[in-house]
Design a protein around this motif. Structure first.
Motif, short mmCIF file in Angstrom:
data_model
loop_
_atom_site.label_atom_id
_atom_site.label_comp_id
_atom_site.label_asym_id
_atom_site.label_seq_id
_atom_site.Cartn_x
_atom_site.Cartn_y
_atom_site.Cartn_z
N ASN A 59 -5.67 -5.77 -15.85
CA ASN A 59 -4.29 -6.61 -16.29
C ASN A 59 -3.75 -6.87 -14.70
OD1 ASN A 59 -4.43 -6.71 -18.97
ND2 ASN A 59 -3.10 -5.25 -19.25
N MET A 60 -3.85 -5.90 -13.80
CA MET A 60 -3.30 -6.02 -12.52
C MET A 60 -3.91 -7.01 -11.73
SD MET A 60 -2.63 -1.82 -11.73
CE MET A 60 -2.08 -2.06 -10.03
N PHE A 61 -5.36 -6.75 -11.80
CA PHE A 61 -6.24 -7.82 -11.13
C PHE A 61 -6.00 -9.36 -11.46
CE2 PHE A 61 -9.88 -10.51 -10.33
CZ PHE A 61 -10.42 -9.97 -9.00
N TYR A 62 -5.90 -9.47 -12.63
CA TYR A 62 -5.68 -10.83 -13.29
C TYR A 62 -4.39 -11.58 -13.00
CZ TYR A 62 -10.41 -11.27 -14.91
OH TYR A 62 -11.73 -11.27 -14.96
N LYS A 63 -3.22 -10.48 -13.03
CA LYS A 63 -1.81 -10.79 -12.54
C LYS A 63 -1.78 -11.44 -11.14
CE LYS A 63 0.95 -7.46 -12.46
NZ LYS A 63 2.00 -6.32 -12.63
N VAL A 64 -2.36 -10.64 -10.29
CA VAL A 64 -2.59 -10.98 -8.88
C VAL A 64 -3.31 -12.51 -8.83
CG1 VAL A 64 -3.11 -10.37 -6.53
CG2 VAL A 64 -1.95 -8.75 -8.14
N LEU A 65 -4.60 -12.40 -9.15
CA LEU A 65 -5.17 -13.57 -9.39
C LEU A 65 -4.63 -14.87 -9.53
CD1 LEU A 65 -7.94 -14.82 -8.69
CD2 LEU A 65 -8.76 -14.25 -11.16
N LYS A 66 -3.91 -14.77 -10.72
CA LYS A 66 -2.91 -15.90 -11.18
C LYS A 66 -2.10 -16.40 -10.02
CE LYS A 66 -3.10 -15.15 -16.18
NZ LYS A 66 -2.18 -14.77 -17.19
N CYS A 67 -1.44 -15.56 -9.32
CA CYS A 67 -0.70 -15.92 -8.46
C CYS A 67 -1.46 -16.46 -7.25
CB CYS A 67 0.25 -14.74 -8.17
SG CYS A 67 1.30 -14.06 -9.17
N VAL A 68 -2.61 -15.94 -6.83
CA VAL A 68 -3.29 -16.47 -5.80
C VAL A 68 -3.84 -17.83 -6.00
CG1 VAL A 68 -5.34 -15.76 -4.46
CG2 VAL A 68 -3.87 -14.05 -5.02
N LEU A 69 -4.25 -18.06 -7.21
CA LEU A 69 -4.71 -19.45 -7.62
C LEU A 69 -3.56 -20.48 -7.54
CD1 LEU A 69 -7.09 -18.71 -10.55
CD2 LEU A 69 -7.63 -19.19 -8.15
N LYS A 70 -2.24 -20.07 -7.89
CA LYS A 70 -1.21 -21.08 -7.27
C LYS A 70 -0.88 -21.34 -6.21
CE LYS A 70 1.10 -19.29 -11.67
NZ LYS A 70 2.58 -18.50 -12.11
N LEU A 71 -1.14 -20.13 -5.28
CA LEU A 71 -0.80 -20.46 -3.83
C LEU A 71 -2.03 -21.30 -3.29
CD1 LEU A 71 0.05 -19.48 -1.09
CD2 LEU A 71 -1.35 -17.30 -1.27
N ALA A 72 -3.32 -21.14 -3.71
CA ALA A 72 -4.36 -21.76 -3.29
C ALA A 72 -4.27 -23.20 -3.67
CB ALA A 72 -5.71 -21.22 -3.78
N THR A 145 -9.57 -28.95 2.17
CA THR A 145 -8.75 -29.89 1.28
C THR A 145 -9.25 -29.90 -0.18
OG1 THR A 145 -10.29 -31.72 1.77
CG2 THR A 145 -8.26 -31.49 3.41
N PHE A 146 -10.03 -29.13 -0.42
CA PHE A 146 -10.67 -29.08 -1.89
C PHE A 146 -11.78 -27.93 -1.78
CE2 PHE A 146 -13.47 -29.88 -5.42
CZ PHE A 146 -12.56 -30.31 -6.41
N ALA A 147 -11.90 -27.22 -3.06
CA ALA A 147 -12.75 -26.10 -2.98
C ALA A 147 -12.98 -25.85 -4.80
CB ALA A 147 -12.45 -24.98 -2.26
N ILE A 148 -14.45 -25.59 -4.84
CA ILE A 148 -14.80 -25.36 -6.45
C ILE A 148 -15.69 -24.40 -6.25
CG2 ILE A 148 -16.51 -27.37 -6.47
CD1 ILE A 148 -15.73 -27.85 -9.31
N ALA A 149 -15.49 -23.51 -7.05
CA ALA A 149 -16.61 -22.33 -7.28
C ALA A 149 -17.01 -22.17 -8.46
CB ALA A 149 -16.08 -21.01 -6.60
N GLY A 150 -18.02 -21.18 -8.81
CA GLY A 150 -18.12 -20.92 -10.47
C GLY A 150 -19.53 -21.57 -10.99
N TRP A 151 -20.04 -22.23 -10.06
CA TRP A 151 -21.39 -22.54 -10.92
C TRP A 151 -22.32 -21.74 -10.58
CZ3 TRP A 151 -22.87 -27.02 -13.81
CH2 TRP A 151 -21.98 -27.71 -14.06
N PRO A 152 -23.54 -21.70 -11.72
CA PRO A 152 -24.44 -20.50 -11.16
C PRO A 152 -25.30 -20.98 -10.10
CG PRO A 152 -24.44 -21.30 -13.42
CD PRO A 152 -23.47 -22.07 -12.87
N GLY A 153 -26.01 -20.08 -9.44
CA GLY A 153 -26.97 -20.22 -8.12
C GLY A 153 -27.98 -21.23 -8.40
N SER A 154 -28.51 -21.24 -9.72
CA SER A 154 -29.68 -22.04 -10.08
C SER A 154 -29.42 -23.45 -10.31
CB SER A 154 -30.31 -21.81 -11.29
OG SER A 154 -29.41 -21.85 -12.47
#
Length: 179
Positions: A59-72, A145-154
């Motif tokens: 819960n603590m991790f995702y609470k901060v992650l949501k805020c960091v994503l808004k900042l990003a 100016t843009f970033a995307i992550a999450g696609w598998p390495g293959s």
């Protein structure tokens, strides 16, 4: 380092909604988040280090992650989304007119990740390690100016690019049509 963490904490609290809860303070949540992402530490390691339950840690991790994503979202964007002005570097006779309508550069990389057994093969890259594809765009001042992550390495780089162009076309930087 402490001053930078304090400034980040204050920003996340004041502008992005990071809040303390009955079970943890916002500064503890940020500290745990930074400790985990700074050295690829697991929830189990955070449980032991911070003496918290798995549910509280998540819960603590995702609470901060949501805020960091808004900042990003506020930081990772073009300074001039309409690209009305040409960067001064492009006016150099070595580059003009060859890069006249260029707005930046796109690059990709593989970031090592730890995944479950079910996702192992999917994330296995050509170097026989599990990775995640990351694609980023930057301007001529080397600002993202843009970033995307999450696609598998293959997955092929073109798949990541196509996904960015379709799913995120509203924020993917490109010059206005007709230029």
């Amino acid at each position: 380092h402490d001053l930078l963490v304090e400034r980040l904490h204050d920003l996340l609290v004041e502008k992005y909604g990071l809040k303390s809860s009955a079970k943890s303070s916002s500064i503890e949540a940020l500290g745990m988040f930074l400790w985990m992402v700074g050295a690829q530490r697991s929830v189990r390691q955070a449980e032991d280090r911070f003496d918290r339950s798995p549910g509280i840690v998540q819960n603590m991790f995702y609470k901060v992650l949501k805020c960091v994503l808004k900042l990003a979202a506020d930081i990772i964007k073009p300074k001039d989304p309409q690209f009305r002005t040409m960067h001064s570097r492009l006016m150099d006779r070595r580059f003009y007119p060859f890069f006249k309508d260029c707005i930046g550069a796109i690059g990709g990389t593989h970031i090592p990740v730890v995944v479950s057994k079910e996702l192992f093969v999917q994330h296995l890259c050509h170097k026989s390690i599990t990775t995640q594809n990351v694609m980023a765009c930057c301007d001529f001042d080397m600002m993202f100016t843009f970033a995307i992550a999450g696609w598998p390495g293959s997955v092929h780089d073109m798949s990541v690019f196509d996904d960015a162009m379709t799913k995120y076309s509203n924020v993917f930087p490109h010059p206005p049509s007709g230029t």
